[in-house]
Write an enzyme that holds these catalytic residues in place. Structure first.
Site, mmCIF file in Angstrom:
data_model
loop_
_atom_site.group_PDB
_atom_site.id
_atom_site.type_symbol
_atom_site.label_atom_id
_atom_site.label_comp_id
_atom_site.label_asym_id
_atom_site.label_seq_id
_atom_site.Cartn_x
_atom_site.Cartn_y
_atom_site.Cartn_z
ATOM 1 C CB ALA A 163 -0.950 0.003 1.195
ATOM 2 C CB ALA A 164 3.976 2.331 1.635
ATOM 3 N N PRO A 165 3.150 4.418 -0.797
ATOM 4 C CG PRO A 165 3.597 6.432 -1.898
ATOM 5 C CD PRO A 165 3.604 4.941 -2.099
ATOM 6 N N GLY A 166 0.537 5.186 -0.186
ATOM 7 C CA GLY A 166 -0.861 5.402 0.152
ATOM 8 C C GLY A 166 -1.740 6.054 -0.887
ATOM 9 C CE LYS A 168 -1.212 2.023 -7.970
ATOM 10 N NZ LYS A 168 0.032 2.734 -7.677
ATOM 11 C CG ASP A 213 6.865 -11.103 3.678
ATOM 12 O OD1 ASP A 213 6.274 -10.909 2.595
ATOM 13 O OD2 ASP A 213 7.987 -11.623 3.748
ATOM 14 C CG ASP A 230 1.530 -0.525 -7.633
ATOM 15 O OD1 ASP A 230 1.574 -0.796 -8.843
ATOM 16 O OD2 ASP A 230 2.047 0.487 -7.152
ATOM 17 C CB CYS A 287 5.797 1.743 -12.443
ATOM 18 S SG CYS A 287 6.991 1.371 -11.147
#
Length: 359
Positions: A163-166, A168, A213, A230, A287
C-alpha cells in the site's frame, strides 16, 4: 550549445545506421544486420547513459524505430496531475480555492471527475495550505488506472497488499466514500510512515494499516472481495522520474523481482474469497514495461491458481503481449493493458485484472 551539438551528431549517426538497416538488401548481402543493430544499441546506450542489457530488453519489446522514440520520450517530463479529495469537499469548491491560490487546473472527465492536470502554479504544489489540509494530493495518472480497473464498491472488504505510500489506498477509500473496510498493508516499516501520513491527511477512516510480509498475509487474513497488488519492480516505466534506473543491473533485478512478484500475486489470489453469489477480483500492476515482470508473472499465476484474465474496464491502452522471444502466452493476455510514454504521454505501466473462479 555543446549539448545541442551532441544531439545533432547523435541524430545524424542514428539516422545513418537506421538507413543502412532499412536498405541492407540494396547495400549488399555481405553486410550483417546484426552488426548494425548492435552498433545502434551501443550508440543509444552511450548517448542516453543506459546499461546495455536494459537497452537489449527494450529492443525486444518494440520495432527498431519505435525503440528510439520510447527512449527519447523517457527524457521528457510528464504532465503533473493531482487528485481532488471529495471526502473533504465538492470538486467545484476545491477548484475555486486552488484557482484563488494561483493553481490553474485542467479537469479530466470520466475519471470520477476528480483528476486534474496542473497547467500552471504560482505556489509549490506539495506545500500549499490546501495540500496540507488534504483538499488534494499529487498522484500520477497511471496510478489511477489500477484502481479504476479494481472498481471497488461501497461496503466491500478490500486488500491493498503493497500500500505505501498510500495514493491508491486513499483513492479506493475516496471511491468507496469511506465505507466498507480497506486493509492497507506494507512490509516496510520506513514506508509505513508515508502511508500513515497520507491516510490521516486525506481523512481516510475506513482503513486499517498492517505491517506484514505480503507473502504471509493469506495465513493471517482472508476473505477479501478485491485485492490490489502494485508489485515491486525494476521501474523501467518511470525512468523520466528517476534516471538512476538507466544504470540498474537489469538482469539481476529482473530475477529477484520476478520471484517476488509471482509469490505476491499468488498470495493476493489466496487472500481473495471465492463466492458463488459475488464475483471476486485481483488487479496486478507494475510501473515496468518488461515482459518478465508482467505477462510472465500473470502466465505463471493462471497456470497455478483458479483464476482467469478478464477485461480491465479501461477502453484505452495497448493490449498485453501474446508472444515474447520463444514464449507464447494465453490468448486472454490481450485483455491486459500496457501504457507507454511515447504513445500515451504517461509513465510506462502494466495492468491485469484476474477473476477468481471455481473449477
Amino acid at each position: 550549445k555543446t549539448q545541442k551539438k551532441n544531439q545533432k551528431i547523435f541524430s545524424f549517426r542514428i539516422k545513418h545506421i537506421l538507413k543502412i538497416i532499412w536498405n541492407v538488401k540494396k547495400v549488399g548481402k555481405k553486410i550483417s544486420i546484426r552488426y548494425y543493430i548492435s552498433l545502434l544499441k551501443k550508440e543509444v546506450s552511450e548517448f542516453f547513459g543506459y546499461d546495455v542489457n536494459l537497452i537489449d530488453k527494450f529492443f525486444l519489446l518494440f520495432p527498431i524505430k519505435e525503440v528510439i522514440e520510447f527512449i527519447e520520450s523517457n527524457e521528457k517530463i510528464r504532465p503533473l496531475s493531482i487528485r481532488l479529495n471529495t471526502l473533504k469537499g465538492e470538486n467545484d469548491e476545491i477548484f475555486k480555492k486552488l484557482l484563488g491560490r494561483g493553481i490553474k487546473l485542467l479537469s479530466i472527465k470520466n475519471f470520477f471527475n476528480f483528476i486534474a492536470i496542473v497547467k500552471k502554479s504560482e505556489v509549490a504544489i506539495g506545500g500549499s495550505p490546501e495540500y496540507l489540509a488534504g483538499l488534494y494530493t499529487v498522484q500520477g495518472i497511471t496510478s489511477f488506472f489500477s484502481v479504476i480497473s479494481l472498481s471497488p464498491k461501497e461496503g466491500e472488504k478490500i486488500l491493498d497488499l503493497t500500500a505505501a505510500p498510500g495514493g491508491k489506498t486513499t483513492l479506493i477509500s475516496q471511491i468507496m466514500k469511506n465505507t466498507g473496510l480497506i486493509i492497507a498493508n506494507d512490509k516496510s516499516k520506513a514506508r509505513i510512515k508515508s502511508l500513515v501520513n497520507s491516510i490521516h491527511r486525506l481523512s481516510t477512516t475506513n482503513s486499517i494499516i498492517t505491517n506484514y510480509d505480503g507473502l504471509c498475509l493469506p495465513f493471517i487474513l482472508k476473505g477479501f472481495d478485491r485485492v490490489l497488488v502494485d508489485a515491486p519492480c525494476s521501474g523501467s516505466g518511470i525512468i523520466s522520474h528517476d534516471s538512476k534506473i538507466k544504470k540498474k543491473k537489469v538482469v539481476d533485478s529482473i530475477f529477484i523481482n520476478n520471484v517476488l512478484q509471482k509469490r505476491l500475486l499468488l498470495a493476493a489470489i489466496d487472500s481473495c474469497v471465492y463466492n458463488t453469489k459475488k464475483e471476486s477480483f485481483i488487479v496486478y500492476s507494475t510501473c515496468s514495461v518488461l515482459v518478465e515482470e508482467n505477462e510472465s508473472v500473470i502466465q505463471y499465476a493462471i497456470e497455478r491458481r483458479n483464476v482467469k484474465i478478464v477485461p480491465t474496464g479501461l477502453s484505452f491502452g495497448m493490449p498485453g503481449y501474446l508472444r515474447y522471444k520463444n514464449c507464447s502466452f494465453d490468448s486472454t493476455m490481450k485483455e491486459c493493458r500496457r501504457f507507454f510514454p511515447h504513445i500515451h504521454n504517461t509513465d510506462g505501466f502494466f495492468i491485469c485484472k484476474l477473476k477468481k473462479i471455481n473449477l
